[in-house]
Enzyme design. Structure first.
Site, PDB file in Angstrom:
ATOM      1  N   TYR A 111      38.846  20.644  10.690  1.00  0.00           N
ATOM      2  CA  TYR A 111      39.815  20.025   9.602  1.00  0.00           C
ATOM      3  C   TYR A 111      39.893  18.400   9.656  1.00  0.00           C
ATOM      4  O   TYR A 111      39.390  17.692   8.367  1.00  0.00           O
ATOM      5  CB  TYR A 111      41.127  20.349   9.575  1.00  0.00           C
ATOM      6  CG  TYR A 111      42.200  19.823   8.875  1.00  0.00           C
ATOM      7  CD1 TYR A 111      42.295  20.183   7.538  1.00  0.00           C
ATOM      8  CD2 TYR A 111      42.923  18.644   9.219  1.00  0.00           C
ATOM      9  CE1 TYR A 111      43.427  19.670   6.604  1.00  0.00           C
ATOM     10  CE2 TYR A 111      43.857  18.073   8.214  1.00  0.00           C
ATOM     11  CZ  TYR A 111      43.876  18.638   6.736  1.00  0.00           C
ATOM     12  OH  TYR A 111      44.883  18.224   6.355  1.00  0.00           O
ATOM     13  N   SER A 115      43.663  12.432   5.173  1.00  0.00           N
ATOM     14  CA  SER A 115      44.909  12.971   6.185  1.00  0.00           C
ATOM     15  C   SER A 115      44.673  11.806   7.391  1.00  0.00           C
ATOM     16  O   SER A 115      43.665  11.320   7.678  1.00  0.00           O
ATOM     17  CB  SER A 115      44.427  14.298   6.680  1.00  0.00           C
ATOM     18  OG  SER A 115      45.127  14.730   7.831  1.00  0.00           O
TER      19      SER A 115
HETATM   20  N1  LIG Z   1      51.122  18.769   4.202  1.00  0.00           N
HETATM   21  C1  LIG Z   1      50.620  17.952   5.136  1.00  0.00           C
HETATM   22  O1  LIG Z   1      51.415  17.475   6.132  1.00  0.00           O
HETATM   23  C2  LIG Z   1      49.070  17.454   4.918  1.00  0.00           C
HETATM   24  C3  LIG Z   1      49.000  16.287   5.342  1.00  0.00           C
HETATM   25  C4  LIG Z   1      47.589  15.517   5.391  1.00  0.00           C
HETATM   26  C5  LIG Z   1      46.821  15.825   4.310  1.00  0.00           C
HETATM   27  N2  LIG Z   1      47.199  17.177   3.479  1.00  0.00           N
HETATM   28  C6  LIG Z   1      46.280  17.468   2.388  1.00  0.00           C
HETATM   29  O2  LIG Z   1      46.988  17.660   1.297  1.00  0.00           O
HETATM   30  C7  LIG Z   1      46.523  18.267   0.293  1.00  0.00           C
HETATM   31  C8  LIG Z   1      47.495  19.621  -0.203  1.00  0.00           C
HETATM   32  O3  LIG Z   1      47.792  20.395   0.838  1.00  0.00           O
HETATM   33  P1  LIG Z   1      49.319  20.873   1.147  1.00  0.00           P
HETATM   34  O4  LIG Z   1      49.828  20.259   2.091  1.00  0.00           O
HETATM   35  O5  LIG Z   1      50.073  20.800   0.065  1.00  0.00           O
HETATM   36  O6  LIG Z   1      49.149  22.661   1.320  1.00  0.00           O
HETATM   37  P2  LIG Z   1      49.357  23.714   0.545  1.00  0.00           P
HETATM   38  O7  LIG Z   1      50.706  23.737   0.049  1.00  0.00           O
HETATM   39  O8  LIG Z   1      48.826  24.876   1.220  1.00  0.00           O
HETATM   40  O9  LIG Z   1      48.450  23.424  -0.561  1.00  0.00           O
HETATM   41  C9  LIG Z   1      47.119  23.486  -0.897  1.00  0.00           C
HETATM   42  C10 LIG Z   1      46.632  23.517  -2.304  1.00  0.00           C
HETATM   43  O10 LIG Z   1      45.359  23.540  -2.297  1.00  0.00           O
HETATM   44  C11 LIG Z   1      44.816  24.671  -3.165  1.00  0.00           C
HETATM   45  N3  LIG Z   1      43.557  25.413  -2.768  1.00  0.00           N
HETATM   46  C12 LIG Z   1      43.162  25.713  -1.342  1.00  0.00           C
HETATM   47  N4  LIG Z   1      41.973  26.447  -1.455  1.00  0.00           N
HETATM   48  C13 LIG Z   1      41.580  26.168  -2.812  1.00  0.00           C
HETATM   49  C14 LIG Z   1      40.281  26.698  -3.223  1.00  0.00           C
HETATM   50  N5  LIG Z   1      39.391  27.286  -2.769  1.00  0.00           N
HETATM   51  N6  LIG Z   1      40.230  26.302  -4.733  1.00  0.00           N
HETATM   52  C15 LIG Z   1      41.212  25.637  -5.339  1.00  0.00           C
HETATM   53  N7  LIG Z   1      42.423  25.433  -4.858  1.00  0.00           N
HETATM   54  C16 LIG Z   1      42.602  25.476  -3.623  1.00  0.00           C
HETATM   55  C17 LIG Z   1      45.951  25.743  -3.141  1.00  0.00           C
HETATM   56  O11 LIG Z   1      45.935  26.351  -4.355  1.00  0.00           O
HETATM   57  P3  LIG Z   1      45.508  27.945  -4.400  1.00  0.00           P
HETATM   58  O12 LIG Z   1      45.859  28.725  -3.037  1.00  0.00           O
HETATM   59  O13 LIG Z   1      46.303  28.292  -5.576  1.00  0.00           O
HETATM   60  O14 LIG Z   1      44.161  27.964  -4.750  1.00  0.00           O
HETATM   61  C18 LIG Z   1      47.150  24.751  -3.079  1.00  0.00           C
HETATM   62  O15 LIG Z   1      47.547  24.446  -4.295  1.00  0.00           O
HETATM   63  C19 LIG Z   1      45.362  19.325   1.384  1.00  0.00           C
HETATM   64  O16 LIG Z   1      44.066  18.619   1.021  1.00  0.00           O
HETATM   65  C20 LIG Z   1      45.657  18.739   2.782  1.00  0.00           C
HETATM   66  O17 LIG Z   1      44.589  18.669   3.597  1.00  0.00           O
HETATM   67  C21 LIG Z   1      48.360  17.630   3.736  1.00  0.00           C
END
Ligand SMILES: NC(=O)c1ccc[n+]([C@@H]2O[C@H](COP(=O)([O-])OP(=O)(O)OC[C@H]3O[C@@H](n4cnc5c(N)ncnc54)[C@H](OP(=O)(O)O)[C@@H]3O)[C@@H](O)[C@H]2O)c1
Length: 248
Positions: free
Chosen positions: A154, A140
């Site tokens: 985070y 991130s």
């Molecule tokens: N969106 C942004 O702006 C942004 C920016 C920078 C980085 N990121 C990173 O991108 C990645 C994806 O995030 P997102 O934004 O797409 O958020 P999201 O829609 O909340 O997706 C998070 C994913 O991680 C999975 N997850 C969470 N805890 C888990 C666990 N204990 N075991 C297995 N799977 C787990 C969730 O699946 P289940 O709940 O079904 O397990 C879901 O598929 C993350 O690492 C986040 O830090 C996001």
């Protein structure tokens, strides 16, 4: 033969959209997360759009470390090889340090760092045995500097995850195994929807397109989308803290 990609955290947000975009590029998919009904729906959607693709799904809580190794090995056995492994699963819970929310910060630290270590170990084991492949860590832009308020933990976990991947790259330099670290800015997802402030946020489709392009070109690291996160990332990393704080 189609290339294969394993994506963790594929049940929503960036992981689900990466699955859609990589399927459109001709990849077969190994998808995991805890919410299997979401994975089943995504599998059906992708197969309806791309009937020639193969999509395998498995339930995985990345905090169950033995199961991480088991699931990664099972996907490898399904396809015979994994060309790309994306460590994407993550959570964004947290609170300012010292405000009585250790439990939330600990949960984020365990999921985003300790479980990322388990996934990196499991992936590296398979890629080393294969002698080739591509490892991708989703970090991130918040990893580029110590961050205040609710994202302190985070950001620290994402810095740790990025360093794990960079260390792996240093280890594997000169081999056919490549390592990429992605530093996304704000992209629409379930996680970003819960944030109080998401400056410069882009749609999931647009943000993930930038991620997929960086992955496909096997960049060592990329801040995505490049505009505005390349210059903001530079400022975050290099400005003195009193000035850098204005971007946080
Ligand atoms: N969106 C942004 O702006 C942004 C920016 C920078 C980085 N990121 C990173 O991108 C990645 C994806 O995030 P997102 O934004 O797409 O958020 P999201 O829609 O909340 O997706 C998070 C994913 O991680 C999975 N997850 C969470 N805890 C888990 C666990 N204990 N075991 C297995 N799977 C787990 C969730 O699946 P289940 O709940 O079904 O397990 C879901 O598929 C993350 O690492 C986040 O830090 C996001």
């Amino acid at each position: 033969m189609a290339k294969t990609i394993l994506i963790t955290g594929a049940s929503s947000g960036l992981g689900a959209e990466m699955a859609r975009q990589f399927a459109a590029l001709g990849y077969d998919l190994a998808l995991c997360a805890r919410r299997t009904e979401r994975l089943d729906e995504l599998r059906a959607e992708i197969l309806a759009a791309h009937p020639d693709r193969r999509v395998e799904v498995r339930q995985l809580d990345v905090n169950d470390h033995d199961r991480v190794f088991e699931v990664f090995r099972a996907f490898h056995a399904d396809f015979g090889r994994l060309d790309r492994i994306v460590v994407n699963a993550g959570v964004g819970r947290g609170a300012p340090l010292g405000t009585g929310k250790f439990h939330a910060n600990k949960q984020t630290a365990e999921t985003n760092f300790v479980a990322a270590l388990a996934q990196t170990e499991a992936a590296a084991e398979l890629l080393r045995a294969q002698g080739s492949g591509h490892f991708v860590m989703v970090s991130s832009v918040s990893a580029l500097r110590g961050m205040p308020k609710h994202i302190t933990t985070y950001a620290a976990t994402k810095a740790g995850a990025a360093h794990l991947a960079e260390g792996l790259r240093a280890d594997l330099m000169g081999t056919p195994i490549k390592v990429t670290v992605l530093y996304p800015g704000y992209i629409e997802s379930e996680m970003s929807a819960r944030s109080a402030s998401t400056p410069f946020v882009v749609s999931t489709e647009k943000g993930v397109r930038a991620m997929v392009a960086a992955i496909e070109s096997e960049k060592a690291s990329a801040r995505v989308p490049a505009w505005p996160w390349q210059p903001i990332g530079f400022a975050l990393k290099h400005l003195p803290l009193p000035l850098a704080r204005r971007f946080m």
